[in-house]
Every structure is written in structure tokens, then in C-alpha cells.
Design a protein around this motif. Structure first.
Motif, PDB file in Angstrom:
ATOM      1  N   ASN A  59      -2.983   5.192  14.137  1.00  0.00           N
ATOM      2  CA  ASN A  59      -1.602   4.744  13.897  1.00  0.00           C
ATOM      3  C   ASN A  59      -1.420   4.273  12.461  1.00  0.00           C
ATOM      4  O   ASN A  59      -0.397   4.556  11.832  1.00  0.00           O
ATOM      5  CB  ASN A  59      -1.218   3.635  14.872  1.00  0.00           C
ATOM      6  N   VAL A  60      -2.394   3.552  11.939  1.00  0.00           N
ATOM      7  CA  VAL A  60      -2.296   3.071  10.550  1.00  0.00           C
ATOM      8  C   VAL A  60      -2.331   4.257   9.589  1.00  0.00           C
ATOM      9  O   VAL A  60      -1.568   4.300   8.619  1.00  0.00           O
ATOM     10  CB  VAL A  60      -3.433   2.061  10.250  1.00  0.00           C
ATOM     11  N   ASP A  61      -3.195   5.242   9.872  1.00  0.00           N
ATOM     12  CA  ASP A  61      -3.239   6.436   9.020  1.00  0.00           C
ATOM     13  C   ASP A  61      -1.900   7.163   9.034  1.00  0.00           C
ATOM     14  O   ASP A  61      -1.398   7.585   7.988  1.00  0.00           O
ATOM     15  CB  ASP A  61      -4.343   7.388   9.488  1.00  0.00           C
ATOM     16  N   LYS A  62      -1.311   7.314  10.210  1.00  0.00           N
ATOM     17  CA  LYS A  62      -0.005   7.968  10.314  1.00  0.00           C
ATOM     18  C   LYS A  62       1.063   7.173   9.570  1.00  0.00           C
ATOM     19  O   LYS A  62       1.925   7.734   8.904  1.00  0.00           O
ATOM     20  CB  LYS A  62       0.394   8.135  11.775  1.00  0.00           C
ATOM     21  N   MET A  63       1.000   5.854   9.699  1.00  0.00           N
ATOM     22  CA  MET A  63       1.985   5.009   9.032  1.00  0.00           C
ATOM     23  C   MET A  63       1.873   5.166   7.512  1.00  0.00           C
ATOM     24  O   MET A  63       2.878   5.295   6.805  1.00  0.00           O
ATOM     25  CB  MET A  63       1.787   3.548   9.420  1.00  0.00           C
ATOM     26  N   LEU A  64       0.640   5.163   6.993  1.00  0.00           N
ATOM     27  CA  LEU A  64       0.451   5.328   5.556  1.00  0.00           C
ATOM     28  C   LEU A  64       0.932   6.703   5.099  1.00  0.00           C
ATOM     29  O   LEU A  64       1.564   6.828   4.047  1.00  0.00           O
ATOM     30  CB  LEU A  64      -1.020   5.132   5.191  1.00  0.00           C
ATOM     31  N   ASN A  66       3.287   8.455   6.542  1.00  0.00           N
ATOM     32  CA  ASN A  66       4.757   8.402   6.588  1.00  0.00           C
ATOM     33  C   ASN A  66       5.324   7.643   5.404  1.00  0.00           C
ATOM     34  O   ASN A  66       6.378   7.998   4.875  1.00  0.00           O
ATOM     35  CB  ASN A  66       5.224   7.783   7.905  1.00  0.00           C
ATOM     36  N   MET A  67       4.640   6.589   4.999  1.00  0.00           N
ATOM     37  CA  MET A  67       5.111   5.823   3.833  1.00  0.00           C
ATOM     38  C   MET A  67       5.050   6.689   2.573  1.00  0.00           C
ATOM     39  O   MET A  67       5.960   6.644   1.745  1.00  0.00           O
ATOM     40  CB  MET A  67       4.292   4.549   3.668  1.00  0.00           C
ATOM     41  N   GLU A  68       3.967   7.463   2.429  1.00  0.00           N
ATOM     42  CA  GLU A  68       3.854   8.347   1.270  1.00  0.00           C
ATOM     43  C   GLU A  68       4.971   9.393   1.289  1.00  0.00           C
ATOM     44  O   GLU A  68       5.585   9.671   0.260  1.00  0.00           O
ATOM     45  CB  GLU A  68       2.492   9.037   1.260  1.00  0.00           C
ATOM     46  N   LYS A  69       5.240   9.951   2.468  1.00  0.00           N
ATOM     47  CA  LYS A  69       6.316  10.934   2.578  1.00  0.00           C
ATOM     48  C   LYS A  69       7.662  10.296   2.248  1.00  0.00           C
ATOM     49  O   LYS A  69       8.499  10.911   1.585  1.00  0.00           O
ATOM     50  CB  LYS A  69       6.348  11.524   3.982  1.00  0.00           C
ATOM     51  N   ALA A  70       7.872   9.070   2.698  1.00  0.00           N
ATOM     52  CA  ALA A  70       9.136   8.375   2.416  1.00  0.00           C
ATOM     53  C   ALA A  70       9.280   8.124   0.914  1.00  0.00           C
ATOM     54  O   ALA A  70      10.376   8.264   0.355  1.00  0.00           O
ATOM     55  CB  ALA A  70       9.206   7.064   3.195  1.00  0.00           C
ATOM     56  N   GLU A  71       8.181   7.752   0.258  1.00  0.00           N
ATOM     57  CA  GLU A  71       8.236   7.539  -1.189  1.00  0.00           C
ATOM     58  C   GLU A  71       8.539   8.843  -1.914  1.00  0.00           C
ATOM     59  O   GLU A  71       9.316   8.867  -2.874  1.00  0.00           O
ATOM     60  CB  GLU A  71       6.923   6.939  -1.681  1.00  0.00           C
ATOM     61  N   ASP A  72       7.933   9.943  -1.456  1.00  0.00           N
ATOM     62  CA  ASP A  72       8.221  11.247  -2.061  1.00  0.00           C
ATOM     63  C   ASP A  72       9.697  11.611  -1.893  1.00  0.00           C
ATOM     64  O   ASP A  72      10.342  12.089  -2.828  1.00  0.00           O
ATOM     65  CB  ASP A  72       7.349  12.338  -1.434  1.00  0.00           C
TER      66      ASP A  72
END
Length: 141
Positions: A59-64, A66-72
Motif C-alpha cells: 500500500n505504501v509503495d502504491k501510495m508513493l 500515486n504521489m509521483e504520478k500526481a506530481e507529474d
């Protein structure tokens, strides 16, 4: 079966008499069984904890991710916004330039049409004799 000296009616109220060696073996077996069950419970709980830990790591890996995708996406949005602003200003400038070019073209066309009409009027006036005399029409009496 009745126990001597016992007035209780519970089946556990009286035990058959056993030797001390039998009780030691029984107590040892119970302790071993309890220890085994305790180890099994600990192992089971440890296994469940490991499963939950694995799920949480995923879950933490997925969250990170997703955060990278959101920043992109945020970066791309800012870039698109800048490009839209530039496009709007350039298109407004181009629209004004094209309006003036179109206006000049219509002025030139209007001038040519006016010149052609003027030339035609001059030619007609020259061929009819200058327009003097009141229409002349033949005459006399």
C-alpha cells in the motif's frame, strides 16, 4: 458413582485416585500441549502480522507511486496552462494583424472600384460632349 466423603454431584467432583507418577506425567503432557498450542498461536499471530506488514508495504509503495504520478500531472498541468496563455496572447495578436490586413485589402478593392467608376464616368462624359445644353432634342416648330 459415588465418591467417598463427597457430597457434590458433579462428575468432576471426585477423581479416581492416581499415583504421583501418573499426575506428573499428566501435568507434563498438559504443559507440553499448552506450550505447543502457545507456540502455534504465536506462530499464527506472527504469520498474520507478516501478512499485514506485506500488505501495508504494498500500500505504501502504491501510495508513493500515486504521489509521483500526481506530481507529474501537476507539472504537466502547469506547463499546459503556460502554453495556453502563450497561445491566447499570440492568437489575439494574429487576429488583430489579420483584421488590419483584411481592412487594407478592402480599402484597396474599394479604391480600385471607385477609380474604375470614375474612369467610366469620365469616358461617358467625354463622349457625350461634356454634358452642356439641355438635352437637345431637335427642334423647331
Amino acid at each position: 458413582p459415588r465418591c467417598s466423603g463427597s457430597t457434590k454431584s458433579s462428575p468432576f467432583a471426585c477423581r479416581p485416585t492416581t499415583s504421583a507418577a501418573d499426575e506428573v506425567v499428566f501435568v507434563g503432557a498438559v504443559d507440553l500441549l499448552a506450550a505447543t498450542m502457545s507456540n502455534n498461536k504465536v506462530s499464527e499471530v506472527q504469520r498474520e502480522v507478516d501478512e499485514v506488514k506485506g500488505v501495508m508495504v504494498n500500500n505504501v509503495d502504491k501510495m508513493l507511486s500515486n504521489m509521483e504520478k500526481a506530481e507529474d500531472l501537476d507539472d504537466k498541468t502547469a506547463e499546459l496552462s503556460q502554453q495556453a496563455s502563450t497561445f491566447k496572447s499570440r492568437s489575439t495578436t494574429l487576429k488583430r494583424r489579420m483584421w488590419w490586413q483584411n481592412f487594407k485589402l478592402w480599402l484597396i478593392i474599394g479604391g480600385i472600384v471607385a477609380a474604375v467608376i470614375l474612369v467610366i464616368v469620365i469616358i461617358i462624359a467625354a463622349t457625350t460632349g461634356g454634358g452642356g445644353g439641355g438635352g437637345g432634342g431637335g427642334g423647331g416648330g
